[in-house]
Design a protein around this motif. Structure first.
Motif, PDB file in Angstrom:
ATOM      1  N   ILE A 117     -48.194  14.843 -13.510  1.00 55.45           N
ATOM      2  CA  ILE A 117     -49.401  14.003 -13.591  1.00 55.45           C
ATOM      3  C   ILE A 117     -49.152  12.609 -13.007  1.00 55.45           C
ATOM      4  CG2 ILE A 117     -50.386  15.251 -15.563  1.00 55.45           C
ATOM      5  CD1 ILE A 117     -49.308  12.950 -17.363  1.00 55.45           C
ATOM      6  N   SER A 118     -48.093  12.492 -12.199  1.00 57.91           N
ATOM      7  CA  SER A 118     -47.726  11.163 -11.671  1.00 57.91           C
ATOM      8  C   SER A 118     -48.865  10.493 -10.900  1.00 57.91           C
ATOM      9  CB  SER A 118     -46.518  11.286 -10.737  1.00 57.91           C
ATOM     10  OG  SER A 118     -45.492  12.015 -11.339  1.00 57.91           O
ATOM     11  N   TRP A 174     -37.243  23.573 -10.874  1.00 59.57           N
ATOM     12  CA  TRP A 174     -37.854  22.400 -10.229  1.00 59.57           C
ATOM     13  C   TRP A 174     -36.987  21.183 -10.499  1.00 59.57           C
ATOM     14  CZ3 TRP A 174     -39.861  17.749 -12.217  1.00 59.57           C
ATOM     15  CH2 TRP A 174     -40.648  16.990 -11.331  1.00 59.57           C
ATOM     16  N   THR A 175     -36.771  20.411  -9.458  1.00 60.57           N
ATOM     17  CA  THR A 175     -35.994  19.187  -9.609  1.00 60.57           C
ATOM     18  C   THR A 175     -36.864  18.011  -9.181  1.00 60.57           C
ATOM     19  OG1 THR A 175     -33.990  20.423  -9.061  1.00 60.57           O
ATOM     20  CG2 THR A 175     -33.856  18.026  -8.932  1.00 60.57           C
ATOM     21  N   ALA A 176     -36.906  16.990 -10.003  1.00 57.44           N
ATOM     22  CA  ALA A 176     -37.733  15.817  -9.684  1.00 57.44           C
ATOM     23  C   ALA A 176     -37.177  15.124  -8.445  1.00 57.44           C
ATOM     24  CB  ALA A 176     -37.742  14.856 -10.867  1.00 57.44           C
ATOM     25  N   ARG A 210     -38.729   9.492  -9.635  1.00 57.36           N
ATOM     26  CA  ARG A 210     -39.246   9.288 -10.987  1.00 57.36           C
ATOM     27  C   ARG A 210     -40.641   9.926 -11.077  1.00 57.36           C
ATOM     28  NH1 ARG A 210     -38.099   5.983 -15.246  1.00 57.36           N
ATOM     29  NH2 ARG A 210     -39.918   5.297 -16.433  1.00 57.36           N
ATOM     30  N   ARG A 211     -40.858  10.742 -12.116  1.00 64.55           N
ATOM     31  CA  ARG A 211     -42.129  11.463 -12.238  1.00 64.55           C
ATOM     32  C   ARG A 211     -42.608  11.457 -13.691  1.00 64.55           C
ATOM     33  NH1 ARG A 211     -43.474  11.462  -7.525  1.00 64.55           N
ATOM     34  NH2 ARG A 211     -43.597  13.260  -6.163  1.00 64.55           N
ATOM     35  N   ARG A 212     -43.948  11.598 -13.822  1.00 60.35           N
ATOM     36  CA  ARG A 212     -44.541  11.736 -15.158  1.00 60.35           C
ATOM     37  C   ARG A 212     -45.009  13.184 -15.305  1.00 60.35           C
ATOM     38  NH1 ARG A 212     -49.511   9.322 -17.031  1.00 60.35           N
ATOM     39  NH2 ARG A 212     -49.850   8.935 -14.819  1.00 60.35           N
ATOM     40  N   LEU A 213     -44.533  13.846 -16.341  1.00 60.84           N
ATOM     41  CA  LEU A 213     -44.873  15.252 -16.563  1.00 60.84           C
ATOM     42  C   LEU A 213     -45.675  15.401 -17.852  1.00 60.84           C
ATOM     43  CD1 LEU A 213     -41.461  17.028 -15.744  1.00 60.84           C
ATOM     44  CD2 LEU A 213     -43.305  16.372 -14.179  1.00 60.84           C
ATOM     45  N   ARG A 252     -44.039  12.973 -20.654  1.00 63.31           N
ATOM     46  CA  ARG A 252     -42.696  12.381 -20.549  1.00 63.31           C
ATOM     47  C   ARG A 252     -42.434  11.889 -19.121  1.00 63.31           C
ATOM     48  NH1 ARG A 252     -39.286  15.630 -22.978  1.00 63.31           N
ATOM     49  NH2 ARG A 252     -40.992  16.926 -23.682  1.00 63.31           N
ATOM     50  N   GLU A 253     -41.495  10.949 -19.017  1.00 63.03           N
ATOM     51  CA  GLU A 253     -41.040  10.474 -17.708  1.00 63.03           C
ATOM     52  C   GLU A 253     -39.706  11.143 -17.409  1.00 63.03           C
ATOM     53  OE1 GLU A 253     -42.483   7.751 -15.926  1.00 63.03           O
ATOM     54  OE2 GLU A 253     -44.108   7.458 -17.375  1.00 63.03           O
ATOM     55  N   VAL A 254     -39.541  11.583 -16.165  1.00 66.95           N
ATOM     56  CA  VAL A 254     -38.234  12.122 -15.771  1.00 66.95           C
ATOM     57  C   VAL A 254     -37.727  11.339 -14.555  1.00 66.95           C
ATOM     58  CG1 VAL A 254     -38.635  14.444 -16.694  1.00 66.95           C
ATOM     59  CG2 VAL A 254     -39.276  13.924 -14.320  1.00 66.95           C
ATOM     60  N   GLU A 255     -36.421  11.341 -14.385  1.00 63.63           N
ATOM     61  CA  GLU A 255     -35.801  10.593 -13.282  1.00 63.63           C
ATOM     62  C   GLU A 255     -35.502  11.551 -12.123  1.00 63.63           C
ATOM     63  OE1 GLU A 255     -35.590   7.420 -13.434  1.00 63.63           O
ATOM     64  OE2 GLU A 255     -36.164   7.279 -15.558  1.00 63.63           O
ATOM     65  N   ALA A 256     -35.315  11.002 -10.942  1.00 67.61           N
ATOM     66  CA  ALA A 256     -34.910  11.807  -9.773  1.00 67.61           C
ATOM     67  C   ALA A 256     -33.682  12.626 -10.153  1.00 67.61           C
ATOM     68  CB  ALA A 256     -34.599  10.899  -8.597  1.00 67.61           C
ATOM     69  N   GLY A 257     -33.734  13.926  -9.823  1.00 67.47           N
ATOM     70  CA  GLY A 257     -32.588  14.786 -10.121  1.00 67.47           C
ATOM     71  C   GLY A 257     -32.727  15.549 -11.434  1.00 67.47           C
ATOM     72  N   ASP A 258     -33.613  15.085 -12.331  1.00 64.80           N
ATOM     73  CA  ASP A 258     -33.870  15.848 -13.559  1.00 64.80           C
ATOM     74  C   ASP A 258     -34.588  17.149 -13.212  1.00 64.80           C
ATOM     75  OD1 ASP A 258     -32.758  13.895 -15.119  1.00 64.80           O
ATOM     76  OD2 ASP A 258     -34.672  13.070 -15.843  1.00 64.80           O
ATOM     77  N   THR A 259     -34.382  18.183 -14.030  1.00 63.11           N
ATOM     78  CA  THR A 259     -35.074  19.449 -13.775  1.00 63.11           C
ATOM     79  C   THR A 259     -36.072  19.698 -14.896  1.00 63.11           C
ATOM     80  OG1 THR A 259     -33.542  20.842 -15.013  1.00 63.11           O
ATOM     81  CG2 THR A 259     -32.984  20.391 -12.703  1.00 63.11           C
ATOM     82  N   ALA A 260     -36.989  20.665 -14.655  1.00 59.53           N
ATOM     83  CA  ALA A 260     -37.980  21.004 -15.679  1.00 59.53           C
ATOM     84  C   ALA A 260     -38.090  22.514 -15.807  1.00 59.53           C
ATOM     85  CB  ALA A 260     -39.344  20.410 -15.319  1.00 59.53           C
TER      86      ALA A 260
END
Ligand SMILES: *Cc1c(COP(=O)(O)O)cnc(C)c1O
Length: 370
Positions: free
Chosen positions: A321-322, A267-269, A272-275, A253-261
């Motif tokens: 995996i970005s 963890w906060t992105a 933009r990151r690929r997880l 999945r792709e997450v945006e800056a500020g999204d958490t996991a």
């Protein structure tokens, strides 16, 4: 309809694959055996052969000519006896109360480390009118198991009733070559042996075999190094790699800056990151603490190290995996293998490789290669 379903495909069953290279294991035993020069090279296969599977590991070692094995528990010895009918099997944890007949029935050799144990074994042997074999554990500084110096004389007397086949002690920190402790323990062991009837002796675990003093004596007892662990931390590993662990990507999945996991939003992105979510969690021995250390654990996928982000869950973990090449559902990522050693994963998890190995998950599919 056939009676048996076709062998389960691990990809279809969602299993993590643990590959165990029995050829490398055999070569590690041969290397250690050569290193021991004239001394016998035994094998320590306690805790299900450090998590790799007692039966296949023991069979591979028997094939190499290994004739003596050490396990911790009586029950492990009983299991091993079915696989190794002729081998010498030592039980490191010694003699549980009233267990003598079980030892005799499976021809197991207790490692006796206290006067009560020695008295019980001696009494049993007298009653059976049989001088059965036993090993004697001498404490040279661990204060864990073994006879203290003050008990050597009374123990010696009781030994007339059985056959003492091995005197042994265990190093406190043989992996630390700068420590003076090994030298002190070697001296104490020598002094203690002089108070006992003459018998073969053993001191070395894996790291002990790589000390400058390397007191091989009559028998060596390596465990960790057989399984590819580095017995010389800080220096190049003289052993061959035995285990590889590959987890599988369940989702990307792709997450945006500020999204958490993950749980508790740990963890906060930052951008933009690929997880990728993996089918591996702390119930599989991918230690939860491994994501909390300053180094942090990681996987190797598509040519890059991919850090674990957020908390490790029971059955799942998430990697970033970005920076890696293209990856998708069903792809496999390395957790242990050519890029990540057992010792490296341990360091990043805040523990030792022994714990990584012995916690390798029971639900992995263990694939043995030769
Ligand atoms: C576990 C154990 C060993 C093997 O130690 P490694 O460091 O794994 O080689 C040897 N001797 C005793 C008494 C042990 O408990």
């Amino acid at each position: 309809m056939p009676d048996d379903p076709a062998p389960a495909d691990p990809r279809a069953t969602g299993q993590v694959i643990l590959r165990i290279d029995l050829d490398a294991l055999g070569e590690n035993w041969r290397r250690l055996s050569a290193r021991a020069r004239g001394a016998e090279c035994a094998a320590v296969v306690k805790a299900d052969a450090y998590g790799l599977g007692l039966a296949p590991v023991a069979r591979a070692l028997l094939e190499q000519g290994c004739a003596s094995f050490f396990v911790a528990h009586l029950s492990e010895g009983q299991e091993l006896r079915k696989i190794a009918p002729d081998a010498r099997i030592f039980i490191l944890n010694g003699l549980p109360p009233d267990s003598c007949p079980l030892f005799a029935a499976s021809r197991l050799i207790p490692v006796l480390g206290s006067l009560p144990e020695i008295a019980e074994w001696a009494g049993f042997c007298r009653a059976q009118d049989a001088r059965l074999p036993a090993a004697i554990h001498i404490d040279t500084g661990m204060n864990r198991l073994g006879l203290p110096a003050t008990d050597l004389a009374p123990a010696s007397k009781l030994m007339q009733d059985f056959e003492p086949v091995l005197a042994m002690s265990h190093f406190i920190s043989a992996e630390d070559r700068s420590s003076p402790r090994a030298k002190i323990q070697i001296e104490r062991f020598g002094q203690a042996r002089a108070e006992l009837p003459p018998m073969p002796a053993s001191l070395c675990n894996s790291s002990g075999m790589f000390l400058d003093e390397a007191p091989f004596l009559d028998l060596c007892r390596p465990g960790y190094a057989l399984y590819g662990g580095n017995p010389t931390p800080g220096a190049e590993n003289p052993m061959r790699r035995v285990v590889e662990l590959h987890a599988e990507i369940l989702q990307v999945r792709e997450v945006e800056a500020g999204d958490t996991a993950g749980y508790n939003a740990r963890w906060t992105a930052p951008a933009r990151r690929r997880l990728a979510t993996l089918n591996l969690g702390y119930a599989d021995g991918f230690l939860r603490s491994g994501a909390e250390t300053s180094l942090g654990v990681r996987a190797f996928a598509a040519g890059r190290f991919c850090p674990v982000v957020g908390r490790i869950s029971m059955d799942l973990s998430i990697i970033d995996i970005s920076d890696a090449g293209p990856l998708q559902r069903g792809d496999r990522v390395e957790i242990l293998g050519p890029h990540i050693s057992v010792d490296e994963l341990a360091k990043r998890s805040g523990t030792i490789g022994y714990e990584i190995l012995t916690r390798l998950g029971p639900r992995f599919r263990r694939e043995y290669v030769y």
